[in-house]
Design a protein around this motif. Sequence first.
Motif, PDB file in Angstrom:
ATOM      1  N   LYS A  20      -0.339   8.833  10.194  1.00 43.40           N
ATOM      2  CA  LYS A  20      -0.180   8.355  11.572  1.00 43.40           C
ATOM      3  C   LYS A  20      -0.423   9.497  12.563  1.00 43.40           C
ATOM      4  N   ARG A  21       0.163  10.648  12.264  1.00 39.79           N
ATOM      5  CA  ARG A  21      -0.006  11.798  13.164  1.00 39.79           C
ATOM      6  C   ARG A  21      -1.454  12.274  13.157  1.00 39.79           C
ATOM      7  N   SER A  22      -2.088  12.203  12.014  1.00 42.10           N
ATOM      8  CA  SER A  22      -3.508  12.571  11.919  1.00 42.10           C
ATOM      9  C   SER A  22      -4.331  11.671  12.839  1.00 42.10           C
ATOM     10  N   ASN A  23      -4.065  10.360  12.778  1.00 46.17           N
ATOM     11  CA  ASN A  23      -4.795   9.413  13.628  1.00 46.17           C
ATOM     12  C   ASN A  23      -4.457   9.596  15.101  1.00 46.17           C
ATOM     13  N   TYR A  68      -1.775  18.345   8.441  1.00 45.10           N
ATOM     14  CA  TYR A  68      -0.651  18.152   7.527  1.00 45.10           C
ATOM     15  C   TYR A  68       0.538  19.049   7.897  1.00 45.10           C
ATOM     16  N   GLY A  69       1.711  18.464   7.886  1.00 43.46           N
ATOM     17  CA  GLY A  69       2.940  19.231   8.087  1.00 43.46           C
ATOM     18  C   GLY A  69       3.349  19.404   9.535  1.00 43.46           C
ATOM     19  N   ILE A 124      -7.784  23.982   4.394  1.00 44.05           N
ATOM     20  CA  ILE A 124      -7.250  24.102   3.033  1.00 44.05           C
ATOM     21  C   ILE A 124      -5.859  24.739   2.986  1.00 44.05           C
ATOM     22  N   GLN A 125      -5.333  25.168   4.128  1.00 40.54           N
ATOM     23  CA  GLN A 125      -4.056  25.889   4.069  1.00 40.54           C
ATOM     24  C   GLN A 125      -2.831  25.037   4.374  1.00 40.54           C
ATOM     25  N   ALA A 126      -3.051  23.900   5.023  1.00 42.72           N
ATOM     26  CA  ALA A 126      -1.924  23.178   5.614  1.00 42.72           C
ATOM     27  C   ALA A 126      -0.842  22.777   4.604  1.00 42.72           C
ATOM     28  N   THR A 152      -5.016  13.605   6.296  1.00 48.47           N
ATOM     29  CA  THR A 152      -4.741  14.539   7.397  1.00 48.47           C
ATOM     30  C   THR A 152      -5.870  15.539   7.595  1.00 48.47           C
ATOM     31  N   LEU A 153      -6.751  15.625   6.593  1.00 47.89           N
ATOM     32  CA  LEU A 153      -7.941  16.478   6.706  1.00 47.89           C
ATOM     33  C   LEU A 153      -9.058  15.634   7.303  1.00 47.89           C
TER      34      LEU A 153
END
Length: 452
Positions: A350-353, A425-426, A81-83, A376-377
């Motif tokens: 994309k980065r999440s995957n 995320y981020g 929850i912080q990202a 991203t979560l």
Amino acid sequence: MRVQKTFEALFELEEIRGLFREALPGGLEADEEARFQQRIARLKAIVADLEAGTGTPAVTKIAGTIDIRSREEESINIHPIQAAGRLTTEARKALISYGDGYSTCDACRKPFRLDKISKPGIAEFHEELAAFVNMDQARVVPGARRGFQAVAGTLVGKGDSVIVSALAHYTEFLAVENAGGVVREVPLDARNIVTAEATAQKIEDVRTETGKLPVLVMIDHFDYQFANEHEITGIGKVARQYDIPFLYNGAYTVGVMPVDGKKIGADFVVGSGHKSMASVAPSGVLAMTEEWAPKVLRTTAMVGDLTRRKFGIKEVEMLGCTLMGGTLLSMMASFQAVQARTLQWQDEVKRSNFFIDRLLEITGSRVLSEYPRKHTLTKVDTTASFDTVAKTHKRRGFYFSDELSSRGIVGEFAGATRTWKLNTYGLNDRQVRYLADTFVEIAKKYELPVSG
Ligand SMILES: *Cc1c(COP(=O)(O)O)cnc(C)c1O
């Protein structure tokens, strides 16, 4: 040490700022000037340490008891929850500048309402916020939950049914409960998705059972448990067919991806400032169509029986004014960056995957969220990979947090090695690669098989 010294320098500058406040009116008197010079000398020493990366921690507490929070400077934080609530640099500047109590109220003029203030540009920000989610009117609220509360407070009466999903956030339950209503949950399909069809069926069930239609449909675009994408546009259509107002819960979308409330068919769009808009907590947005503004944003009609006082244009559900200081200014200061970043959402996905694909190469690891990821979560299951080590490790599940934190990664639920959530995320390309490499490295260290 450089991070530590940065905080010390900031604190020293705040001390200097304090001197200016004490010295009013006018400038520093002789003794104050001497203290000022002392502070400057200290600051210079701190800056020298900062530059060289030398020294020892001289200040470790705020007000003698509160630890410095340097988590975001010292670690890659994958906390679910912080990202996306991490502040931008502009927001941090706004926070130190507008931290004083009712700081938004310097130039508050008749008719005395937060969203009318033009200096700083709060009125304009409200218009921009509404446009950002393609709705007509917006208000800032202390968290998405207060957005739900305002809508439920207006639409939900005693015993009324409200449609939520089987993955609804607890704050949706509480908002309905607070208004005297009853939640009715739409079941998930086999893929853990809330479909339009199931929503329509639930509405029918409620009608059959109670003889009345639900008064509100409140559904999350991406839920907090799996961050699966639900059939939000279809659900909007269903709500419209039954003529039931539809609240789009964008706690995990508004501020990270483009959101078009009109296109979705939402009557209300709710977002969370501290979850997804790089803002100080508690902050959020409640946006609505013109149709609902007179109801949800109704102004007070109350008259004092003794004094006959009335408070004109204060909005009842907002309790007049909402975010009256650093919270709002942080939101405003982040807004440009937030608008821009929503256009980069596909890169985030994309980065999440990328990370999840690497995690899946560690044999036994599973993804519980829908896959490929659209967010991203992600909820992962490492029962058959990292948890097999925990069974015999003297630190149990904590070995995993130890291994991660010693490599500069924090935010996973400490001790959890079975099912847990993370948010990329981020993170930039380099950071997400590091994250993935680190997981593989830990796996190899404990001789877990890694494919690919
Ligand atoms: C986090 C979250 C909320 C609560 O948001 P606040 O801004 O903290 O009130 C509500 N719904 C969902 C789906 C969430 O993930």
